[in-house]
Design a protein around this motif. Structure first.
Motif, PDB file in Angstrom:
ATOM      1  N   ILE A   4      32.136  37.010  40.485  1.00  0.00           N
ATOM      2  CA  ILE A   4      31.820  37.507  39.147  1.00  0.00           C
ATOM      3  C   ILE A   4      32.826  38.570  38.721  1.00  0.00           C
ATOM      4  O   ILE A   4      33.278  38.591  37.568  1.00  0.00           O
ATOM      5  CB  ILE A   4      30.385  38.051  39.110  1.00  0.00           C
ATOM      6  CG1 ILE A   4      29.401  36.916  39.358  1.00  0.00           C
ATOM      7  CG2 ILE A   4      30.086  38.749  37.787  1.00  0.00           C
ATOM      8  CD1 ILE A   4      27.982  37.358  39.582  1.00  0.00           C
ATOM      9  N   LEU A   5      33.204  39.430  39.641  1.00  0.00           N
ATOM     10  CA  LEU A   5      34.180  40.468  39.334  1.00  0.00           C
ATOM     11  C   LEU A   5      35.544  39.877  38.993  1.00  0.00           C
ATOM     12  O   LEU A   5      36.176  40.286  38.005  1.00  0.00           O
ATOM     13  CB  LEU A   5      34.293  41.422  40.523  1.00  0.00           C
ATOM     14  CG  LEU A   5      34.947  42.766  40.291  1.00  0.00           C
ATOM     15  CD1 LEU A   5      34.137  43.569  39.294  1.00  0.00           C
ATOM     16  CD2 LEU A   5      35.071  43.508  41.584  1.00  0.00           C
ATOM     17  N   LEU A   6      35.989  38.896  39.785  1.00  0.00           N
ATOM     18  CA  LEU A   6      37.264  38.248  39.495  1.00  0.00           C
ATOM     19  C   LEU A   6      37.229  37.506  38.158  1.00  0.00           C
ATOM     20  O   LEU A   6      38.188  37.566  37.383  1.00  0.00           O
ATOM     21  CB  LEU A   6      37.637  37.283  40.628  1.00  0.00           C
ATOM     22  CG  LEU A   6      38.212  37.905  41.886  1.00  0.00           C
ATOM     23  CD1 LEU A   6      38.339  36.857  42.985  1.00  0.00           C
ATOM     24  CD2 LEU A   6      39.550  38.537  41.611  1.00  0.00           C
ATOM     25  N   LEU A   7      36.136  36.814  37.883  1.00  0.00           N
ATOM     26  CA  LEU A   7      36.013  36.115  36.606  1.00  0.00           C
ATOM     27  C   LEU A   7      35.995  37.087  35.425  1.00  0.00           C
ATOM     28  O   LEU A   7      36.564  36.807  34.370  1.00  0.00           O
ATOM     29  CB  LEU A   7      34.758  35.251  36.596  1.00  0.00           C
ATOM     30  CG  LEU A   7      34.845  33.945  37.364  1.00  0.00           C
ATOM     31  CD1 LEU A   7      33.490  33.255  37.392  1.00  0.00           C
ATOM     32  CD2 LEU A   7      35.895  33.035  36.759  1.00  0.00           C
ATOM     33  N   ALA A   8      35.360  38.231  35.606  1.00  0.00           N
ATOM     34  CA  ALA A   8      35.342  39.232  34.535  1.00  0.00           C
ATOM     35  C   ALA A   8      36.745  39.772  34.274  1.00  0.00           C
ATOM     36  O   ALA A   8      37.167  39.895  33.114  1.00  0.00           O
ATOM     37  CB  ALA A   8      34.402  40.378  34.907  1.00  0.00           C
ATOM     38  N   PHE A   9      37.493  40.078  35.339  1.00  0.00           N
ATOM     39  CA  PHE A   9      38.870  40.547  35.166  1.00  0.00           C
ATOM     40  C   PHE A   9      39.752  39.470  34.549  1.00  0.00           C
ATOM     41  O   PHE A   9      40.623  39.764  33.730  1.00  0.00           O
ATOM     42  CB  PHE A   9      39.461  41.016  36.486  1.00  0.00           C
ATOM     43  CG  PHE A   9      39.006  42.381  36.915  1.00  0.00           C
ATOM     44  CD1 PHE A   9      38.880  43.416  36.006  1.00  0.00           C
ATOM     45  CD2 PHE A   9      38.699  42.636  38.237  1.00  0.00           C
ATOM     46  CE1 PHE A   9      38.454  44.673  36.389  1.00  0.00           C
ATOM     47  CE2 PHE A   9      38.272  43.886  38.644  1.00  0.00           C
ATOM     48  CZ  PHE A   9      38.155  44.906  37.713  1.00  0.00           C
ATOM     49  N   MET A  10      39.522  38.207  34.934  1.00  0.00           N
ATOM     50  CA  MET A  10      40.294  37.110  34.343  1.00  0.00           C
ATOM     51  C   MET A  10      40.001  36.978  32.852  1.00  0.00           C
ATOM     52  O   MET A  10      40.905  36.751  32.050  1.00  0.00           O
ATOM     53  CB  MET A  10      39.999  35.796  35.070  1.00  0.00           C
ATOM     54  CG  MET A  10      40.633  35.719  36.440  1.00  0.00           C
ATOM     55  SD  MET A  10      40.174  34.238  37.348  1.00  0.00           S
ATOM     56  CE  MET A  10      41.042  32.995  36.441  1.00  0.00           C
ATOM     57  N   ALA A  32      49.647  38.995  36.047  1.00  0.00           N
ATOM     58  CA  ALA A  32      48.432  39.550  36.661  1.00  0.00           C
ATOM     59  C   ALA A  32      47.301  38.535  36.621  1.00  0.00           C
ATOM     60  O   ALA A  32      46.517  38.426  37.573  1.00  0.00           O
ATOM     61  CB  ALA A  32      48.021  40.833  35.938  1.00  0.00           C
ATOM     62  N   TYR A  33      47.212  37.762  35.544  1.00  0.00           N
ATOM     63  CA  TYR A  33      46.203  36.711  35.455  1.00  0.00           C
ATOM     64  C   TYR A  33      46.422  35.663  36.543  1.00  0.00           C
ATOM     65  O   TYR A  33      45.469  35.180  37.144  1.00  0.00           O
ATOM     66  CB  TYR A  33      46.247  36.063  34.068  1.00  0.00           C
ATOM     67  CG  TYR A  33      45.203  34.996  33.870  1.00  0.00           C
ATOM     68  CD1 TYR A  33      43.925  35.334  33.467  1.00  0.00           C
ATOM     69  CD2 TYR A  33      45.494  33.656  34.086  1.00  0.00           C
ATOM     70  CE1 TYR A  33      42.955  34.368  33.288  1.00  0.00           C
ATOM     71  CE2 TYR A  33      44.537  32.679  33.909  1.00  0.00           C
ATOM     72  CZ  TYR A  33      43.275  33.038  33.509  1.00  0.00           C
ATOM     73  OH  TYR A  33      42.316  32.077  33.348  1.00  0.00           O
ATOM     74  N   SER A  37      43.900  34.620  39.460  1.00  0.00           N
ATOM     75  CA  SER A  37      43.563  33.219  39.696  1.00  0.00           C
ATOM     76  C   SER A  37      43.786  32.842  41.160  1.00  0.00           C
ATOM     77  O   SER A  37      42.984  32.119  41.753  1.00  0.00           O
ATOM     78  CB  SER A  37      44.407  32.335  38.783  1.00  0.00           C
ATOM     79  OG  SER A  37      44.222  30.992  39.066  1.00  0.00           O
ATOM     80  N   ALA A  38      44.864  33.345  41.750  1.00  0.00           N
ATOM     81  CA  ALA A  38      45.112  33.094  43.170  1.00  0.00           C
ATOM     82  C   ALA A  38      44.019  33.722  44.033  1.00  0.00           C
ATOM     83  O   ALA A  38      43.586  33.129  45.021  1.00  0.00           O
ATOM     84  CB  ALA A  38      46.478  33.641  43.558  1.00  0.00           C
ATOM     85  N   GLY A  39      43.571  34.899  43.656  1.00  0.00           N
ATOM     86  CA  GLY A  39      42.460  35.528  44.371  1.00  0.00           C
ATOM     87  C   GLY A  39      41.186  34.722  44.253  1.00  0.00           C
ATOM     88  O   GLY A  39      40.422  34.603  45.219  1.00  0.00           O
ATOM     89  N   THR A  52      50.137  28.650  46.520  1.00  0.00           N
ATOM     90  CA  THR A  52      50.996  28.004  45.525  1.00  0.00           C
ATOM     91  C   THR A  52      50.876  28.687  44.175  1.00  0.00           C
ATOM     92  O   THR A  52      51.886  28.890  43.477  1.00  0.00           O
ATOM     93  CB  THR A  52      50.610  26.517  45.397  1.00  0.00           C
ATOM     94  OG1 THR A  52      50.703  25.910  46.678  1.00  0.00           O
ATOM     95  CG2 THR A  52      51.517  25.800  44.432  1.00  0.00           C
ATOM     96  N   GLU A  53      49.669  29.055  43.780  1.00  0.00           N
ATOM     97  CA  GLU A  53      49.475  29.751  42.509  1.00  0.00           C
ATOM     98  C   GLU A  53      50.165  31.112  42.522  1.00  0.00           C
ATOM     99  O   GLU A  53      50.771  31.513  41.536  1.00  0.00           O
ATOM    100  CB  GLU A  53      47.991  29.929  42.220  1.00  0.00           C
ATOM    101  CG  GLU A  53      47.680  30.728  40.980  1.00  0.00           C
ATOM    102  CD  GLU A  53      48.109  30.053  39.699  1.00  0.00           C
ATOM    103  OE1 GLU A  53      48.387  30.789  38.736  1.00  0.00           O
ATOM    104  OE2 GLU A  53      48.169  28.818  39.657  1.00  0.00           O
ATOM    105  N   ALA A  54      50.091  31.818  43.628  1.00  0.00           N
ATOM    106  CA  ALA A  54      50.735  33.128  43.715  1.00  0.00           C
ATOM    107  C   ALA A  54      52.253  32.982  43.664  1.00  0.00           C
ATOM    108  O   ALA A  54      52.940  33.767  43.003  1.00  0.00           O
ATOM    109  CB  ALA A  54      50.313  33.844  44.992  1.00  0.00           C
TER     110      ALA A  54
END
Length: 70
Positions: A4-10, A32-33, A37-39, A52-54
């Motif tokens: 939820i925290l990662l989705l909120a930051f995204m 940063a996005y 997303s990699a996280g 790969t995303e990073a």
């Protein structure tokens, strides 16, 4: 909870990218996005996709966009 925290930051970074006027700021926040997303992929146990995303999203794409701006 981390999901939820990662989705909120995204979501916050996506809104910031859409609303920003400066292209340099957009490129940096987009990097940063990509890291967020990699996280998110790492939390979902997809380490190969996260790596790969990073590498491509945050690394190569950001550098190519910065070169295009200059």
């Amino acid at each position: 909870m981390i999901d939820i925290l990662l989705l909120a930051f995204m979501a916050i970074t996506a809104i910031f990218v859409v609303r920003s006027r400066d292209l340099l700021v957009v490129v940096m926040v987009f990097g940063a996005y990509s890291l967020l997303s990699a996280g998110m992929f790492l939390v979902m146990d997809a380490a190969d996709v996260a790596f790969t995303e990073a590498a491509v999203g945050a690394g190569v794409s950001t550098i190519l966009m910065l070169m295009a701006l200059s």
